[in-house]
Enzyme design. Structure first.
Site, short mmCIF file in Angstrom:
data_model
loop_
_atom_site.label_atom_id
_atom_site.label_comp_id
_atom_site.label_asym_id
_atom_site.label_seq_id
_atom_site.Cartn_x
_atom_site.Cartn_y
_atom_site.Cartn_z
N THR A 263 0.82 -1.20 0.00
CA THR A 263 0.00 0.00 0.00
C THR A 263 0.86 1.26 0.00
O THR A 263 0.77 2.08 0.91
CB THR A 263 -0.92 0.03 1.24
OG1 THR A 263 -0.08 -0.03 2.42
CG2 THR A 263 -1.89 -1.12 1.26
N ASP A 383 16.42 -4.68 21.87
CA ASP A 383 15.72 -4.17 20.68
C ASP A 383 14.34 -4.78 20.61
O ASP A 383 14.22 -5.94 20.20
CB ASP A 383 16.56 -4.52 19.44
CG ASP A 383 15.93 -4.00 18.16
OD1 ASP A 383 14.93 -3.28 18.23
OD2 ASP A 383 16.46 -4.34 17.08
N GLU A 421 7.82 -2.88 13.29
CA GLU A 421 9.00 -2.13 12.86
C GLU A 421 10.05 -3.05 12.26
O GLU A 421 10.72 -2.72 11.30
CB GLU A 421 9.61 -1.37 14.05
CG GLU A 421 10.73 -0.40 13.65
CD GLU A 421 12.15 -0.95 13.83
OE1 GLU A 421 13.09 -0.16 13.66
OE2 GLU A 421 12.33 -2.16 14.12
#
Lengths: 743, 743
Positions: A263, A383, A421
């Site tokens: 998209t 992380d 992410e």
């Protein structure tokens, strides 16, 4: 009589005084009493509140946040991810320490996973079909965490499935130049390349390989690059130290664009138009799989050929050979092929951002945004959960102040806990696509704290030069952990510094030119002043390209609390510094953004550009004068604005004058945007900070165009240099015009 | 004792009272007296000032402005143009009636002119090479104006030079369908086509012709289309009436994009990068030349073939034949060719905008922009000087109020006198390209008054639906010229009206979907709420496609003052209405922009789209629900905002609350922009008002994509429909989100 007069005068005076007092204090003036909001609108940041915030930020709370967040692996869209969503919502909706409001926003995004029922395999197969060696499917367990069924097998997200089989070659880091060089010594068609992490982006190792006929790629982390040469898990690596155990494998997203791939430039809602998968750009064209250095050693040490160049050698106790495909004739793998069996598949799944806000009291329509992603590859202690733990401690302290009625920011604060992410900054990018105009018009700044602590030596920060001043100010107010009375600023200056023409010796604030974390869409796509910070290494003590457990099953609470930041004091320092910046951006009467510092960076870029390009461009009759004039305009405009701010008594002038100045400061980065300048770089619109391939620290469009023109010599490519010169000159003139007196 | 007590009480009371009075009025309260700016920031538009403005707008002044502006022809970049630059500067810098500041801005732009030494020629040439007829080179003079040496020969700007010669064919309006039809009857290769103005854009007549092998095109204005059939200049046409004399020729720009062609999306400064001329898109590929209907009649009446279809017939007293190329065997032109000798050439010249400003007192960083072009083809009395005369009268009245210290607007007002509009809206477009960010961030609205008076029957206006309310309000306060006590609003409603679901019977405000004048870059490129207005025809009295002297040498002061607006009372009505709108936009506390009226237009578009597309899209599994939801969100958000405005005591709240609301209102059109949605349409970024080829009054991207998909049936084209559905749905959701409570 005298007495009576005296009494009369005394009484009269007393009555008069009473009258004056009644008249002055007892009766509200009808026409010109100040409305109640007059004081509110001119309020500046409260230094006592900053001190209160700093004192309340607690290291043990951060530690406990991390413990909670890392209980289970929470890769995007998995049940573990949902658990963290619920945890964030619970914390941000807490009646005593929560925010004004918190909610979830979902996007349906394009992801890639291995098949849990058919694990990816890497094998050495001899000519008769016998399997001589099989690489580990999962990392070696040292604790219960590694044995959690939710630990995903190491894989290269977005690698296509496939079963390539061929002779193995060592291709160093898989850079274009590496394959070029290798191709001069051997026919690469039909081979499998093994590469080290580093040098280029993950996907590039496969993208660069494909044109040479290579049919599959392996990638591993060389001990030289991550472990300062240490190899053994009996006493050297985790769980004995922070170093990567031999079976550790860095997972990752193997794609070159950020955001949802189906998209582009649209928010990935349920019914949004999706491009055909075949139109996706920037994915590996051939299968690629990461393995541990334990297996890489077994393969590389048996390779045939001559010694590869020095800079191709790694940390193994063997010569890294190249030049002949396949294994040595003396090897047990003689004549064998390496086979990759990759069963990854793409899935379009709902990923959640968790959003929370504190509504601003005076300017609710100005947003300071603070964010970090929530998803990890495995437990993700460092992380991203180190950053999330810090964010949760900041929101706890601020939330409590709000709930106690002690404080409400001047501007609204938005917290974002981004999803997916790790698959390419997807949650934050979709957010900027959905709220494009709203954020463009209202966002003052974006603060990103992803990995809060890589190591515990020093602060490191990158961001707009206009944010340098507020970052410095905040860092000076926080004491550096383990450094006695030294503050974070002074400690930082010891590790990273530069000499500024204006400020002398100062810490070196990095530039945000890449797309390494969720700031990318904010700065590159929306032109919102952004910054990123963390605590990091002492480079004199380690050469590790990143903390060794990065993206492996060893990035756990145990690892973080034992080897990265025992006592969580570096986390605390980051929380204090980032929170302080946040408070200053949210509460200052005049936004703490300084455009003269921006001018200094533009001048530095200009000097580099003139040094490198002016002569060759003159030969092409392309003048750099417009760019010089533009940078000079920007310098002049920023100094005038500084002077206006200095010389005005803004607390006592109309709030619309402050707002005018704040809008100028807020919008300066918007002026640098050009949605058409970087047609081939998805999401990159910022003409100063866009990524560049040229490797020169100057205006990126100009640098890339110049490199292309110099290499091709085509007149259309020189035209393109001229085009980018006009684009960046006009962008800087536009920004200068924004900063100049408004009419 | 009683007396003493009484005296004591009386004296005491008196002293107390004096004390109270001193205390209340004599001593300024330190902490809470209202700062002087509190009253200023809450001031609303002053109705007395509006009345003063209306009464001061003078028709004779407008007449004299026009007389001065039309003294000499002032085509862009000619000495006559420079004369008007000086005139504008003199007026706007006048110490008694001028603006705060006025200056010139230059752009170096790509223009096209005939060769004064080698005029373009259209001739009929027989097989032996004898010239049997030569079309007029210049229009017939009736007065000195037509004999001015500066009158440019009629030409098609941007037509390439060339000398095509071939058999003549009549091609109606030069639409694609016209050439298609003609091609079925005759081989068009090597022919010259003669076409009527109308039906398609000027350049399209040549662009559509070229694929059929046509080598040159003539274009003329048919008396049926412009003169209600009248033909003779002995008693019917100008100078006897407003009708076009037989030799009159409409000049014009023959290109399909707006702005400077060599510097797309960049301001055309001296050193800006320019694309190669060969890369320019949208220019005529073959020579084209306009001629008068006098000459057109001579050619058309001699054409061979059968009678063309009824809708191809025009106003000449002859049958318009088609089907055989060339002239009748019985004609004196038998076997002759028509020859075009075109000597146009492109020139890159400096064109000036003249800019003037009145600085805002409270919100100088908010701009209300009012503009019109200054350049004409010849004397340009109506186009554009009627508009410029009106603008000068508005600036005279406002300038005097400012210079007298009687008034200063809340917001800044910018006046623009654009250059080179006739060549394709060049001056205004370059202005928006140079100040892109500044205008995007600060412009409240753009008011365009180009041709102020086409005719004197009624007002006609187009613009954002959000501006409907302020236009109506202003029009109600101005009396309609020659209509007794009727006001402009009521008179307008008689001529153009519609029934609104909310407001009942009201005047019909047009949509700004095209690029007919300088509003184009403001609305389509920048997304600034824009409007355009003029006085115009009674359509029951004329079918003229435009006022007949349009772009000819007859558009003079004489023509305008005798036949268009004797007494200049329609000019006066336009000046009053437009100036009133300007004042309301500049001075209102809350911007007079109404988003519920915008919602009504979106709902109308939605209904059309659902009626036409829902069923076929369902068959393709493309849902229109996101679009329906988006329009509903917008409706809801706009009503909440209306309610907030209604229910708030904004004059007594913080000025930042008003500013917040005003920013929401100002920026709603920005949210509709998408710089990537219309890749093939230069400068069009507004997803609601972009131009459309589909001829359906609904969302333009959707309508065009649907038309393409329906005609091709390609699945990629149906994908494109889905794409545009997502683009427009997300743009409307984004706008709704801007209007919703800010956090």
């Amino acid at each position: 009589m005298f007495k009576q007069v005296l009494i009369g005068v005394v009484c009269g005076s007393a009555i008069l005084t009473i009258g004056i007092l009644i008249g002055h204090f007892g009766i509200t003036k009808s026409g010109d009493s100040a409305p109640s909001w007059v004081e509110d609108v001119s309020k500046d940041v409260d230094e006592n509140l900053i001190q209160e915030f700093l004192s309340q930020v607690d290291n043990v709370n951060i530690q406990e946040n991390l413990r909670e967040l890392t209980k289970v692996p929470h890769m995007a869209t998995t049940p573990g991810d949902e658990q963290t969503v619920q945890f964030m919502l619970k914390r941000w909706q807490d009646p005593e320490t929560g925010l004004d409001r918190a909610w979830r926003e979902e996007y349906k995004v394009y992801l890639s996973f291995p098949d849990p029922n058919k694990p990816n395999k890497v094998t050495v197969v001899d000519p008769s079909g016998s399997v001589l060696h099989t690489a580990r499917e999962k990392e070696k367990p040292y604790y219960a965490e590694q044995e959690d069924a939710a630990v995903v097998q190491p894989f290269a997200a977005y690698s296509p499935p496939g079963n390539p089989k061929g002779k193995l070659v060592y291709a160093n880091q898989g850079k274009l130049s590496d394959y070029e060089r290798l191709n001069q010594t051997v026919d690469l068609r039909g081979t499998i390349a093994i590469t080290r992490y580093g040098g280029v982006g993950r996907a590039d190792k496969a993208i660069n390989a494909e044109p040479y006929g290579i049919i599959g790629v392996l990638v591993y982390t060389d001990p030289l690059d991550i472990n300062d040469g240490l190899l053994s898990d009996t006493n050297e690596t985790y769980p004995h130290s922070w170093y990567l155990p031999p079976s550790g494998v860095e997972r990752g997203s193997f794609k070159t664009q950020f955001g949802d791939m189906l998209t582009p430039y649209l928010a990935a809602k349920e019914e949004t138009y999706r491009i055909p998968e075949t139109d996706i750009k920037g994915l590996p064209p051939i299968p690629i799989q990461p393995i541990g250095f334990e297996d890489a050693y077994i393969l590389i040490s048996e390779l045939d050929g001559a010694a590869a160049p020095n800079d191709w050698q790694g940390g193994f106790n063997c010569t890294y050979n190249y030049g002949a495909p396949g294994f040595k004739p003396t090897s047990r793998f003689k004549d064998s092929n390496v086979s990759l069996d990759i069963f990854n598949s793409a899935k379009t799944l709902n990923s959640s951002n968790v959003m929370g806000v504190i509504r601003g009291s005076v300017e609710p329509d100005r947003y300071v945004i603070y964010g970090n992603h929530r998803d990890s590859w495995v437990h993700g202690a460092i992380d991203p959960s180190s950053g999330t733990s810090v964010m949760l401690e900041i929101t706890r302290v601020l939330g409590r102040l709000v709930k106690q009625g002690k404080w409400r920011p001047r501007r609204s604060i938005i917290f974002g806990s981004w999803g997916a992410e790790e698959f390419g900054l997807i949650g934050s990018t979709e957010y900027t696509e959905e709220y494009f105009t709203k954020l463009s018009e209202r966002a003052v700044a974006y603060i990103n704290v992803d990995i809060a602590v890589f190591a515990n030596a020093t602060l490191r920060a990158s961001g707009m030069p206009s944010m340098q001043n507020v970052i410095f100010k905040a860092a000076k107010q926080v004491s550096a952990p383990g450094q006695g009375s030294t503050n974070v600023y002074e400690n930082w200056k010891r590790y990273f510094n530069r000499t500024s023409p204006t400020h002398g010796l100062i810490p070196r604030l990095g530039y945000l030119t890449g797309a390494g974390s969720d700031y990318a869409a904010f700065i590159h796509y929306l032109g919102i002043a952004s910054m990123d910070m963390s605590y990091t290494y002492d480079r004199s003590k380690t050469n590790a390209r990143i903390y060794p457990a990065y993206h492996t099953a060893y990035d756990t609470f145990d690892y973080a609390s034992k080897f990265i930041d025992p006592g969580f004091v570096s986390h605390q320092a980051v929380a204090r510094t980032a929170g302080n910046i946040l408070l200053r951006l949210a509460d200052s009467l005049v936004l703490p953004l300084n455009c003269s510092d921006y001018a200094e960076s533009l001048e530095k870029y200009l000097k580099t550009a003139v040094d490198l390009y002016q002569e060759p461009l003159q030969a092409k009759k392309i003048s750099m004068e417009p760019l010089k004039r533009a940078v000079a305009s920007f310098r002049k405009a920023s100094e005038s604005l500084d002077e206006l701010i200095r010389s005005s008594d803004l607390a006592n002038e109309t709030p619309l004058k402050v707002r005018k100045i704040n809008d100028q400061l807020m919008l300066v980065d918007r002026a640098f945007l050009n949605p058409l300048a970087f047609k081939d770089k998805y999401g990159f619109r910022h003409t100063i900070w866009a990524s560049s391939n040229a490797g020169t620290s100057t205006f990126p469009g100009l640098a890339d165009a110049f490199a292309d023109a110099e290499s091709s010599g085509l007149s259309s490519d020189w035209d393109h240099v001229h085009y980018h010169l006009s684009v960046v000159s006009q962008a800087i003139e536009g920004a200068a015009s924004m900063l100049t007196d408004v009419i």
